[in-house]
Motif scaffolding. Structure first.
Motif, PDB file in Angstrom:
ATOM      1  N   ASN A 189      -6.977  -8.049  -8.401  1.00 43.29           N
ATOM      2  CA  ASN A 189      -6.213  -8.775  -7.662  1.00 43.29           C
ATOM      3  C   ASN A 189      -4.810  -8.742  -8.320  1.00 43.29           C
ATOM      4  OD1 ASN A 189      -4.277 -10.561  -5.465  1.00 43.29           O
ATOM      5  ND2 ASN A 189      -6.194 -12.002  -4.664  1.00 43.29           N
ATOM      6  N   PHE A 243       0.862  -6.550   0.397  1.00 33.26           N
ATOM      7  CA  PHE A 243      -0.070  -8.085   0.315  1.00 33.26           C
ATOM      8  C   PHE A 243       0.311  -8.506  -0.312  1.00 33.26           C
ATOM      9  CE2 PHE A 243      -1.197  -3.861  -2.386  1.00 33.26           C
ATOM     10  CZ  PHE A 243      -1.186  -4.762  -3.051  1.00 33.26           C
ATOM     11  N   ASP A 252       0.939  -1.446  -0.083  1.00 32.79           N
ATOM     12  CA  ASP A 252      -0.023  -0.044  -0.082  1.00 32.79           C
ATOM     13  C   ASP A 252       1.157   0.825   0.461  1.00 32.79           C
ATOM     14  OD1 ASP A 252       0.438   0.724   2.634  1.00 32.79           O
ATOM     15  OD2 ASP A 252      -1.296  -0.338   3.373  1.00 32.79           O
TER      16      ASP A 252
END
Length: 377
Positions: free
Chosen positions: A361, A86, A80
């Motif tokens: 994603n 992530f 992020d």
């Protein structure tokens, strides 16, 4: 009796053109490159070399040198705006190659140019194609210096603004995707061990190590209508677009001080319908398919194009059989890369417009595409 290709004219002396010339000379086909530029002015910062690119470059004997002169690491992490991961840097591997190698564009060009010259490739600068006259069993090509060459095959490796493509198929439409890519070279923090992509609400930033001492910062930003940017304010405009990012990106942002060092490119996507050839003239690389840089595979598939073409030509089959087989080997693979790269663009634009999709994603999707690109070509 089938007459094999014995001499080839390559239009364009970039990555795909030089690679094609080297590959063809190695199998006994004489090549000449004509390059529109008067000198080798290689722009840009670094270039991604994933395993499939190195595998292809190994066919012409330069993969090891690229690894030696580049900077290798595990892969790309996803984070992020403040650096919270992530997605780990865990791309699919090909045995014998690093997860990712980054090399200076200029260095890669010098490696290929040195190999081409030592292989006996004739290179003419400041000249390109003017007319292509296909005679069925050979091609007469008029060049912009007034001379004419007669060859068995013409390869259009002259990039996004291909003159060869225009001569074969007329003007084609390139789609501006609504984004631009900014790059800037900086000192590398020692803690930056892999490339990292930072996903923000208004843009996507990245830090890419190039050596023990250097890295480059990249930014993908929405730029509706493809605006013209003022040269003297490029550093300020880049810093403005990086304001939401913290951590190492924020530290890098404060070091952006030279407007002339900012490399800015609007992003286009383009895929020429099959076939990419007409008669004895064939297009490769960006002249036939131009992907956005989101998967870092544009140069890889251009290199693959010419490695496959050389492999097919080495068999000595009729040139039309070769070009048909070339399309069967290359079209769907290149379309996968072009379409997948554009999918990432669409997800990013929706995120920046405040309408993100739950199924988006990028880390998982990129890994899936890389697995496909690692398959045999």
């Amino acid at each position: 009796m089938i007459e094999s290709v014995k001499n080839v004219l390559i239009v364009g002396g970039g990555i795909s053109g030089l690679t094609a010339a080297i590959a063809l000379e190695k199998i006994g086909i004489k090549t000449e490159i004509v390059e529109l530029k008067e000198d080798w002015n290689v722009y840009g910062v670094g270039i991604f070399q994933p395993p499939n690119a190195l595998r292809a470059l190994n066919e012409i004997g330069v993969a090891e040198k690229c690894i030696q002169l580049g900077y290798s690491f595990s892969g790309t992490a996803f984070a992020d705006v403040n650096g919270n991961l992530f997605g780990e840097p865990n791309p699919p591997k090909i045995e014998g190659y690093p997860g990712l190698n980054i090399i200076s564009r200029r260095t890669l060009h010098e490696i290929l140019l040195e190999e081409a010259e030592s292989s006996g490739v004739k290179i003419t600068m400041g000249v390109t194609v003017e007319e292509i006259d296909d005679q069925g069993n050979h091609v007469d090509v008029k060049l912009t210096d007034g001379s004419t060459v007669t060859v068995d095959l013409v390869i259009g490796a002259d990039g996004f603004h291909s003159k060869v493509r225009d001569l074969l198929f007329g003007k084609v439409q390139h789609e501006y995707v609504g984004q631009a890519c900014w790059r800037y070279e900086l000192p590398r923090p020692k803690e930056l061990m892999n490339s990292v992509l930072y996903y923000g609400k208004n843009a996507k930033a990245g830090l890419v190590p190039m050596s023990e001492e250097k890295m480059y910062l990249l930014l993908m930003s929405p730029e509706p209508e493809n605006p013209r940017m003022p040269d003297d304010r490029m550093h300020e405009l880049l810093r403005e677009r990086l304001q939401e990012f913290g951590g190492m990106v924020a530290e890098a942002r404060e070091q952006i001080t030279d407007p002339s060092a900012v490399v800015y490119r609007p992003i286009f996507s383009f895929m020429l319908p099959s076939p990419w050839y007409k008669g004895r003239t064939v297009l490769v690389g960006d002249s036939a398919h131009c992907s956005t840089p989101h998967l870092g595979q544009g140069a890889s598939i251009a290199i693959e194009d010419v490695i496959v073409l050389a492999e097919l030509l080495e068999k000595g089959n009729d040139v039309h059989q070769v070009l048909n087989a070339f399309m069967e080997r290359r079209y769907e693979r290149c379309r996968l890369l072009v379409d997948s790269s554009y999918q990432l663009v669409k997800w990013e634009l929706m995120e920046w417009e405040g309408i993100p999709l739950e199924e988006a994603n990028p880390a998982k999707f990129s890994h899936m595409v890389f697995e496909k690109m690692n398959e045999a070509i």
